[in-house]
Design a protein around this motif. Structure first.
Motif, PDB file in Angstrom:
ATOM      1  N   GLU A  89       0.696  -1.304   0.033  1.00  0.00           N
ATOM      2  CA  GLU A  89       0.267  -0.039   0.087  1.00  0.00           C
ATOM      3  C   GLU A  89       0.971   1.306  -0.008  1.00  0.00           C
ATOM      4  OE1 GLU A  89      -2.975   0.052   3.108  1.00  0.00           O
ATOM      5  OE2 GLU A  89      -4.267  -1.682   2.277  1.00  0.00           O
ATOM      6  N   GLY A  90       2.084   1.168   0.754  1.00  0.00           N
ATOM      7  CA  GLY A  90       3.120   2.496   0.681  1.00  0.00           C
ATOM      8  C   GLY A  90       3.597   2.706  -0.651  1.00  0.00           C
ATOM      9  N   PHE A  91       3.897   1.565  -1.298  1.00  0.00           N
ATOM     10  CA  PHE A  91       4.411   1.839  -2.494  1.00  0.00           C
ATOM     11  C   PHE A  91       3.325   2.411  -3.631  1.00  0.00           C
ATOM     12  CE2 PHE A  91       5.177  -0.022  -6.803  1.00  0.00           C
ATOM     13  CZ  PHE A  91       6.372   0.536  -7.021  1.00  0.00           C
ATOM     14  N   GLY A  92       2.090   1.649  -3.407  1.00  0.00           N
ATOM     15  CA  GLY A  92       1.144   2.301  -4.390  1.00  0.00           C
ATOM     16  C   GLY A  92       0.691   4.049  -4.110  1.00  0.00           C
ATOM     17  N   ALA A  93       0.803   4.234  -2.795  1.00  0.00           N
ATOM     18  CA  ALA A  93       0.406   5.455  -2.134  1.00  0.00           C
ATOM     19  C   ALA A  93       1.522   6.534  -2.996  1.00  0.00           C
ATOM     20  CB  ALA A  93       0.369   5.784  -0.916  1.00  0.00           C
ATOM     21  N   PHE A  94       2.748   5.991  -3.159  1.00  0.00           N
ATOM     22  CA  PHE A  94       4.053   6.850  -3.281  1.00  0.00           C
ATOM     23  C   PHE A  94       3.787   7.047  -5.026  1.00  0.00           C
ATOM     24  CE2 PHE A  94       8.042   6.152  -5.860  1.00  0.00           C
ATOM     25  CZ  PHE A  94       8.611   7.486  -5.574  1.00  0.00           C
ATOM     26  N   VAL A 117       7.735  19.080  -5.656  1.00  0.00           N
ATOM     27  CA  VAL A 117       7.352  19.342  -4.187  1.00  0.00           C
ATOM     28  C   VAL A 117       5.842  18.844  -4.212  1.00  0.00           C
ATOM     29  CG1 VAL A 117       6.701  20.491  -2.170  1.00  0.00           C
ATOM     30  CG2 VAL A 117       8.558  21.085  -3.402  1.00  0.00           C
ATOM     31  N   THR A 118       5.580  17.678  -3.426  1.00  0.00           N
ATOM     32  CA  THR A 118       4.350  16.933  -3.339  1.00  0.00           C
ATOM     33  C   THR A 118       3.364  17.730  -2.294  1.00  0.00           C
ATOM     34  OG1 THR A 118       5.026  15.412  -1.703  1.00  0.00           O
ATOM     35  CG2 THR A 118       5.386  14.803  -3.939  1.00  0.00           C
ATOM     36  N   ASP A 119       2.197  17.103  -2.166  1.00  0.00           N
ATOM     37  CA  ASP A 119       1.331  17.895  -0.937  1.00  0.00           C
ATOM     38  C   ASP A 119       1.597  17.644   0.277  1.00  0.00           C
ATOM     39  OD1 ASP A 119      -0.535  18.215  -3.263  1.00  0.00           O
ATOM     40  OD2 ASP A 119      -1.647  16.701  -2.761  1.00  0.00           O
ATOM     41  N   SER A 120       2.776  16.928   0.542  1.00  0.00           N
ATOM     42  CA  SER A 120       3.306  16.503   1.756  1.00  0.00           C
ATOM     43  C   SER A 120       4.119  17.457   2.212  1.00  0.00           C
ATOM     44  CB  SER A 120       3.772  15.211   1.928  1.00  0.00           C
ATOM     45  OG  SER A 120       5.061  15.137   1.266  1.00  0.00           O
ATOM     46  N   GLY A 121       4.779  18.330   1.201  1.00  0.00           N
ATOM     47  CA  GLY A 121       5.819  19.287   1.514  1.00  0.00           C
ATOM     48  C   GLY A 121       7.142  18.783   1.170  1.00  0.00           C
ATOM     49  N   GLU A 122       7.380  17.376   0.776  1.00  0.00           N
ATOM     50  CA  GLU A 122       8.545  16.786   0.317  1.00  0.00           C
ATOM     51  C   GLU A 122       8.660  16.925  -1.060  1.00  0.00           C
ATOM     52  OE1 GLU A 122       9.376  13.436   3.828  1.00  0.00           O
ATOM     53  OE2 GLU A 122       7.410  13.480   3.015  1.00  0.00           O
ATOM     54  N   THR A 123       9.777  16.579  -1.639  1.00  0.00           N
ATOM     55  CA  THR A 123       9.953  16.193  -2.928  1.00  0.00           C
ATOM     56  C   THR A 123       9.529  14.914  -3.435  1.00  0.00           C
ATOM     57  OG1 THR A 123      12.414  15.618  -2.879  1.00  0.00           O
ATOM     58  CG2 THR A 123      11.638  18.256  -3.215  1.00  0.00           C
ATOM     59  N   VAL A 124       9.347  14.419  -4.534  1.00  0.00           N
ATOM     60  CA  VAL A 124       9.388  13.256  -5.125  1.00  0.00           C
ATOM     61  C   VAL A 124      10.232  12.424  -4.693  1.00  0.00           C
ATOM     62  CG1 VAL A 124       9.039  12.062  -7.153  1.00  0.00           C
ATOM     63  CG2 VAL A 124       7.516  13.820  -6.682  1.00  0.00           C
ATOM     64  N   LYS A 129      13.037   8.052  -1.370  1.00  0.00           N
ATOM     65  CA  LYS A 129      14.136   7.584  -0.601  1.00  0.00           C
ATOM     66  C   LYS A 129      13.513   7.113   0.519  1.00  0.00           C
ATOM     67  CE  LYS A 129      17.920  10.366  -2.260  1.00  0.00           C
ATOM     68  NZ  LYS A 129      18.791  11.813  -1.984  1.00  0.00           N
ATOM     69  N   ALA A 130      12.665   7.789   1.002  1.00  0.00           N
ATOM     70  CA  ALA A 130      11.727   7.018   2.387  1.00  0.00           C
ATOM     71  C   ALA A 130      11.219   5.629   2.070  1.00  0.00           C
ATOM     72  CB  ALA A 130      10.626   8.134   2.796  1.00  0.00           C
ATOM     73  N   ILE A 131      10.500   5.596   1.052  1.00  0.00           N
ATOM     74  CA  ILE A 131       9.977   4.330   0.611  1.00  0.00           C
ATOM     75  C   ILE A 131      10.851   3.255   0.471  1.00  0.00           C
ATOM     76  CG2 ILE A 131       9.307   4.687  -1.842  1.00  0.00           C
ATOM     77  CD1 ILE A 131       6.849   3.249   0.783  1.00  0.00           C
ATOM     78  N   VAL A 132      11.980   3.490  -0.197  1.00  0.00           N
ATOM     79  CA  VAL A 132      13.180   2.680  -0.542  1.00  0.00           C
ATOM     80  C   VAL A 132      13.809   2.046   0.836  1.00  0.00           C
ATOM     81  CG1 VAL A 132      15.369   2.491  -1.423  1.00  0.00           C
ATOM     82  CG2 VAL A 132      13.694   3.463  -2.805  1.00  0.00           C
ATOM     83  N   ALA A 133      13.884   3.028   1.615  1.00  0.00           N
ATOM     84  CA  ALA A 133      14.404   2.902   3.009  1.00  0.00           C
ATOM     85  C   ALA A 133      13.340   1.688   3.935  1.00  0.00           C
ATOM     86  CB  ALA A 133      14.520   4.066   3.914  1.00  0.00           C
ATOM     87  N   LYS A 134      12.324   2.119   3.768  1.00  0.00           N
ATOM     88  CA  LYS A 134      11.280   1.399   4.525  1.00  0.00           C
ATOM     89  C   LYS A 134      11.077  -0.059   3.891  1.00  0.00           C
ATOM     90  CE  LYS A 134       6.250   1.201   5.764  1.00  0.00           C
ATOM     91  NZ  LYS A 134       5.008   1.924   5.572  1.00  0.00           N
ATOM     92  N   GLY A 136      13.012  -1.558   1.516  1.00  0.00           N
ATOM     93  CA  GLY A 136      14.321  -2.153   1.195  1.00  0.00           C
ATOM     94  C   GLY A 136      14.537  -2.850  -0.319  1.00  0.00           C
ATOM     95  N   GLU A 137      13.757  -2.034  -1.292  1.00  0.00           N
ATOM     96  CA  GLU A 137      13.990  -2.323  -2.813  1.00  0.00           C
ATOM     97  C   GLU A 137      14.233  -0.921  -3.459  1.00  0.00           C
ATOM     98  OE1 GLU A 137      11.316  -6.290  -3.426  1.00  0.00           O
ATOM     99  OE2 GLU A 137      11.152  -4.579  -4.921  1.00  0.00           O
ATOM    100  N   ASN A 138      14.917  -1.138  -4.570  1.00  0.00           N
ATOM    101  CA  ASN A 138      15.301  -0.205  -5.280  1.00  0.00           C
ATOM    102  C   ASN A 138      13.909   0.261  -6.196  1.00  0.00           C
ATOM    103  OD1 ASN A 138      16.541   2.157  -6.742  1.00  0.00           O
ATOM    104  ND2 ASN A 138      17.122   0.668  -8.597  1.00  0.00           N
ATOM    105  N   MET A 139      13.709   1.584  -6.275  1.00  0.00           N
ATOM    106  CA  MET A 139      12.564   1.991  -7.233  1.00  0.00           C
ATOM    107  C   MET A 139      12.932   3.180  -8.077  1.00  0.00           C
ATOM    108  SD  MET A 139      10.158   1.971  -3.748  1.00  0.00           S
ATOM    109  CE  MET A 139       9.841   0.740  -2.744  1.00  0.00           C
ATOM    110  N   THR A 140      12.106   2.943  -9.091  1.00  0.00           N
ATOM    111  CA  THR A 140      12.556   4.139 -10.165  1.00  0.00           C
ATOM    112  C   THR A 140      11.219   4.667 -10.694  1.00  0.00           C
ATOM    113  OG1 THR A 140      12.472   2.247 -11.935  1.00  0.00           O
ATOM    114  CG2 THR A 140      14.586   2.920 -10.892  1.00  0.00           C
TER     115      THR A 140
END
Length: 292
Positions: A89-94, A117-124, A129-134, A136-140
């Motif tokens: 779900e987290g990957f889908g939300a990203f 910059v996304t709605d959360s105030g963070e950049t894409v 990087k946050a979802i990769v860290a959570k 544990g896979e590379n994402m492109t």
């Protein structure tokens, strides 16, 4: 002449669906040229088309976002390493946040998208990087398409793996959804014949002529046979000529006319299309290790 390897034979089998010995023989005849061998097998077997086109070769999702007024929208493919993470779900939300960022930021490419910059105030890129860290896979962020229109937009996502964005005028919201769903199912290559790759048309013509020769057709009939084959091919791969999946008595062109509507453009993204996915043969690895 290059050596005919098991990998080449396997690749040709995947492309054509034909037997190992047939594929090996074709590769020998074409001196190891896989593309020429595929065409040769199509001529000999009557195989209609490559099976490779619709194959999913990498994991991930397709997501779409359309503005409330239906005037601006985007569709994006985001890849990951495994199907397990692709369903997270987290990957889908990203991925969904990325689609929305394309609409809001209007980036020129995926490199520019990373800085939006996304709605959360963070950049894409921060989110990536946050979802990769959570997880544990590379994402492109592989690719996206953004539409702005005077008409309206509709989208359809099938199982998160196939996504369609349609720019149309006239009709209603349901018509847009129906056309988008049809595209996901029928996978047209272009809106009409003018948008089909000339090289693809020439290949169909050449294969038809060679196949007719193999069948012993008279020389005088070859061009007529080839033209008939090309026209059938164009009918199969152009949106307006295809039979509507929900009512095969209507072509899409007829459906649109009945609703006083037109399609201006469409984009279909298939997860992993065109990406070669590494296949690990664990049995072979174990056998090889046993020889050490």
């Amino acid at each position: 002449m290059s050596a005919i390897t098991a990998k080449m034979v396997a690749e040709l089998r995947e492309l054509t669906g034909l037997g190992m010995m047939e594929c090996k023989k074709a590769l020998v005849e074409t001196e190891g040229d896989v593309k020429k061998a595929e065409e040769l097998l199509r001529i000999k077997s009557g195989n209609k088309a490559s099976k490779m086109a619709g194959r999913t070769a990498a994991e991930g999702v397709v997501k779409a976002f359309i503005s409330d007024d239906k005037k601006v929208g985007a569709i994006i493919e985001v890849n990951c390493e495994t199907d397990f993470v692709g369903k997270d779900e987290g990957f889908g939300a990203f991925a969904a946040a990325c689609a929305k960022a394309v609409v809001a930021g209007n980036p020129a490419n995926v490199e520019e998208l990373a800085a939006v910059v996304t709605d959360s105030g963070e950049t894409v890129e921060d989110l990536r990087k946050a979802i990769v860290a959570k997880l544990g896979e590379n994402m492109t962020l592989r690719r996206f398409v953004r539409y702005e229109t005077e008409g309206q937009l509709a989208a359809y996502i099938h199982g998160a793996k196939v996504g369609v964005l349609v720019d149309f005028a006239g009709g209603d919201e349901q018509l847009g959804k129906d056309v988008a769903m049809h595209i996901a199912a029928a996978k047209p290559k272009a809106l009409d014949a003018s948008g089909v790759d000339p090289e693809a048309i020439e290949t169909e013509r050449r294969v038809a002529i060679e196949r007719a020769k193999e069948a012993g057709k008279p020389e005088a009939m070859l061009e007529k046979i080839a033209e008939g084959t090309v026209q059938k091919y164009l009918k199969d791969v152009t949106l307006l000529s295809q039979s509507f999946v929900k009512d095969d008595k209507l072509t899409i062109e007829q459906l649109l006319k009945s609703k006083s509507a037109t399609v201006n453009a469409f984009t279909m993204l298939v997860v992993g299309e065109g990406i070669e996915k590494k296949v690990v043969d664990y049995a072979a690895e174990v056998a090889a290790a046993a020889q050490l």
